[in-house]
Design a protein around this motif. Structure first.
Motif, short mmCIF file in Angstrom:
data_model
loop_
_atom_site.label_atom_id
_atom_site.label_comp_id
_atom_site.label_asym_id
_atom_site.label_seq_id
_atom_site.Cartn_x
_atom_site.Cartn_y
_atom_site.Cartn_z
N THR A 109 0.83 -1.21 0.00
CA THR A 109 0.00 0.00 0.00
C THR A 109 0.86 1.25 0.00
O THR A 109 1.99 1.25 0.48
CB THR A 109 -0.92 0.04 1.23
N LEU A 110 0.28 2.32 -0.54
CA LEU A 110 0.95 3.61 -0.58
C LEU A 110 -0.11 4.70 -0.57
O LEU A 110 -1.04 4.68 -1.39
CB LEU A 110 1.79 3.70 -1.86
N GLN A 111 0.01 5.62 0.38
CA GLN A 111 -0.97 6.70 0.47
C GLN A 111 -0.52 7.90 -0.34
O GLN A 111 0.63 8.35 -0.22
CB GLN A 111 -1.18 7.13 1.93
N LEU A 112 -1.43 8.42 -1.18
CA LEU A 112 -1.20 9.68 -1.88
C LEU A 112 -1.69 10.81 -1.00
O LEU A 112 -2.87 10.87 -0.65
CB LEU A 112 -1.94 9.69 -3.22
N VAL A 113 -0.78 11.69 -0.63
CA VAL A 113 -1.14 12.81 0.24
C VAL A 113 -1.22 14.06 -0.65
O VAL A 113 -0.26 14.82 -0.78
CB VAL A 113 -0.13 12.98 1.39
N ARG A 114 -2.38 14.22 -1.28
CA ARG A 114 -2.63 15.40 -2.11
C ARG A 114 -3.08 16.55 -1.20
O ARG A 114 -3.29 16.36 0.00
CB ARG A 114 -3.72 15.09 -3.13
N GLU A 115 -3.25 17.71 -1.80
CA GLU A 115 -3.73 18.87 -1.05
C GLU A 115 -5.05 18.55 -0.37
O GLU A 115 -5.98 18.05 -1.01
CB GLU A 115 -3.90 20.08 -1.98
N GLY A 116 -5.13 18.79 0.92
CA GLY A 116 -6.34 18.52 1.68
C GLY A 116 -6.41 17.13 2.27
O GLY A 116 -7.35 16.81 3.00
N THR A 117 -5.41 16.27 1.97
CA THR A 117 -5.37 14.92 2.52
C THR A 117 -4.50 14.89 3.77
O THR A 117 -3.43 15.49 3.80
CB THR A 117 -4.80 13.93 1.48
N GLN A 118 -4.96 14.18 4.77
CA GLN A 118 -4.20 14.04 6.02
C GLN A 118 -3.36 12.77 5.94
O GLN A 118 -3.89 11.68 5.72
CB GLN A 118 -5.16 13.95 7.21
N ALA A 119 -2.07 12.90 6.12
CA ALA A 119 -1.17 11.74 6.10
C ALA A 119 -1.41 10.87 7.33
O ALA A 119 -1.59 11.36 8.43
CB ALA A 119 0.28 12.17 6.03
N GLY A 120 -1.41 9.54 7.10
CA GLY A 120 -1.51 8.61 8.21
C GLY A 120 -0.12 8.17 8.66
O GLY A 120 0.89 8.67 8.17
N THR A 121 -0.09 7.23 9.59
CA THR A 121 1.19 6.77 10.14
C THR A 121 1.47 5.31 9.81
O THR A 121 2.59 4.84 10.00
CB THR A 121 1.19 6.94 11.67
N VAL A 122 0.47 4.57 9.30
CA VAL A 122 0.63 3.12 9.07
C VAL A 122 1.21 2.84 7.70
O VAL A 122 2.03 1.94 7.54
CB VAL A 122 -0.73 2.42 9.23
N HIS A 123 0.80 3.62 6.69
CA HIS A 123 1.18 3.35 5.31
C HIS A 123 2.23 4.36 4.84
O HIS A 123 2.20 5.53 5.23
CB HIS A 123 -0.05 3.42 4.40
N ALA A 124 3.14 3.90 3.99
CA ALA A 124 4.10 4.81 3.38
C ALA A 124 3.35 5.86 2.58
O ALA A 124 2.28 5.60 2.04
CB ALA A 124 5.06 4.04 2.47
N CYS A 125 3.90 7.07 2.51
CA CYS A 125 3.21 8.19 1.87
C CYS A 125 4.08 8.83 0.79
O CYS A 125 5.31 8.89 0.92
CB CYS A 125 2.88 9.27 2.91
N VAL A 126 3.42 9.32 -0.26
CA VAL A 126 4.06 10.17 -1.26
C VAL A 126 3.09 11.30 -1.57
O VAL A 126 1.89 11.19 -1.30
CB VAL A 126 4.41 9.41 -2.56
N THR A 127 3.59 12.36 -2.17
CA THR A 127 2.71 13.48 -2.52
C THR A 127 2.38 13.51 -4.00
O THR A 127 1.52 14.29 -4.42
CB THR A 127 3.35 14.82 -2.12
N SER A 128 3.05 12.66 -4.83
CA SER A 128 2.74 12.61 -6.25
C SER A 128 3.24 11.28 -6.81
O SER A 128 4.07 10.59 -6.21
CB SER A 128 3.39 13.77 -7.00
N PHE A 129 2.73 10.94 -7.99
CA PHE A 129 3.12 9.67 -8.63
C PHE A 129 4.59 9.66 -8.99
O PHE A 129 5.20 8.59 -9.05
CB PHE A 129 2.26 9.44 -9.88
N ASP A 130 5.17 10.82 -9.27
CA ASP A 130 6.56 10.79 -9.70
C ASP A 130 7.54 10.52 -8.57
O ASP A 130 8.75 10.37 -8.81
CB ASP A 130 6.95 12.08 -10.48
N GLU A 131 7.04 10.39 -7.34
CA GLU A 131 7.88 9.96 -6.23
C GLU A 131 7.93 8.44 -6.10
O GLU A 131 8.69 7.90 -5.29
CB GLU A 131 7.37 10.55 -4.91
N ILE A 132 7.12 7.75 -6.89
CA ILE A 132 7.05 6.27 -6.84
C ILE A 132 7.98 5.72 -7.89
O ILE A 132 7.79 5.92 -9.10
CB ILE A 132 5.62 5.79 -7.09
N VAL A 133 8.99 4.96 -7.47
CA VAL A 133 9.94 4.36 -8.39
C VAL A 133 9.81 2.84 -8.26
O VAL A 133 10.01 2.28 -7.19
CB VAL A 133 11.38 4.79 -8.08
N LEU A 134 9.45 2.20 -9.35
CA LEU A 134 9.23 0.74 -9.32
C LEU A 134 10.31 0.01 -10.12
O LEU A 134 10.67 0.44 -11.20
CB LEU A 134 7.84 0.42 -9.89
#
Length: 228
Positions: free
Chosen positions: A203-228
């Protein structure tokens, strides 16, 4: 984030690929305005009649008038209810809007380049949204970036289950015929991510504007931060 074990990516739409405001300030008001006339004009067509009867079943009133059905649908739109026949009928109305050029499907600017990159790298891409499969295909087919539907191998909606229910994600894993931990689920909603994690997905949480980041799942602010 870098994870070479991911073979498939399942993405949410609202708040993940697409600004929530597009759904709530463009799509929902459009459906609210157009749905009554659409139903009156098309109530006899088999496809629409099937959904009208499904609304009646949801209402518990097999004899509900078309006016009562319309009133129920508008109430569901106003209260953002995830009711399957509503989603199907909204999709039909939105199809007209997209095809007439009344709007295009909003995508954050980082989404399309990442999807193309992942597809090119051999990852299989899927969508899981509470909006109907038809609505999903319309958004990506008439997106700001053109027709992106060829990038996706499949779409899931509430027919597979509720997005906060782990069983829905287990069914998706079964459909994909992959080990659960080879599937990455992207969403902005912590409860959805919790359910996917319970099913064994990454799992990966997208923390866009207005989204509250959680503590359980890894977070990114945009797709370009995800490297597969």
């Amino acid at each position: 984030m870098s994870n070479p074990t991911v073979r498939a990516i399942v993405t949410d739409i609202e708040g993940t690929t697409t600004d929530i405001n597009f759904v709530h300030k463009v799509l929902f008001p459009y459906a609210h305005a157009k749905l009554p006339d659409f139903l009156r004009a098309n109530a006899e067509s088999p496809e629409v009649a099937e959904q009208i009867n499904a609304v009646r079943r949801e209402m518990g009133d097999a004899d509900a008038t078309l006016g009562a059905v319309i009133a129920q649908l508008l109430h569901w739109i106003e209260t953002d209810q995830k009711v399957t026949p509503l989603k199907a009928l909204q999709g039909m109305v939105w199809a007209n809007g997209y095809q007439c050029g009344d709007f295009t499907g909003h995508l954050y600017s980082d989404v399309a380049p990442a999807l193309r990159q992942w597809k090119g790298a051999g990852k299989t891409l899927y969508v899981y949204s509470s909006g109907s499969v038809q609505a999903q295909k319309l958004l990506f087919g008439y997106s700001d970036e053109g027709d992106l539907t060829s990038l996706f191998s499949g779409y899931f909606d509430t027919h597979i289950g509720h997005k906060r229910d782990a069983a829905a994600y287990q069914r998706i894993v079964t459909e994909l015929d992959l080990p659960a931990d080879a599937v990455l689920f992207l969403s902005d909603v912590i409860e959805e991510l919790d359910a996917a994690k319970q099913a064994g997905m990454q799992t990966l949480q997208l923390v866009r504007e207005g989204t509250q980041a959680g503590t359980v799942h890894a977070c990114v602010t945009s797709f370009d931060e995800i490297v597969l």
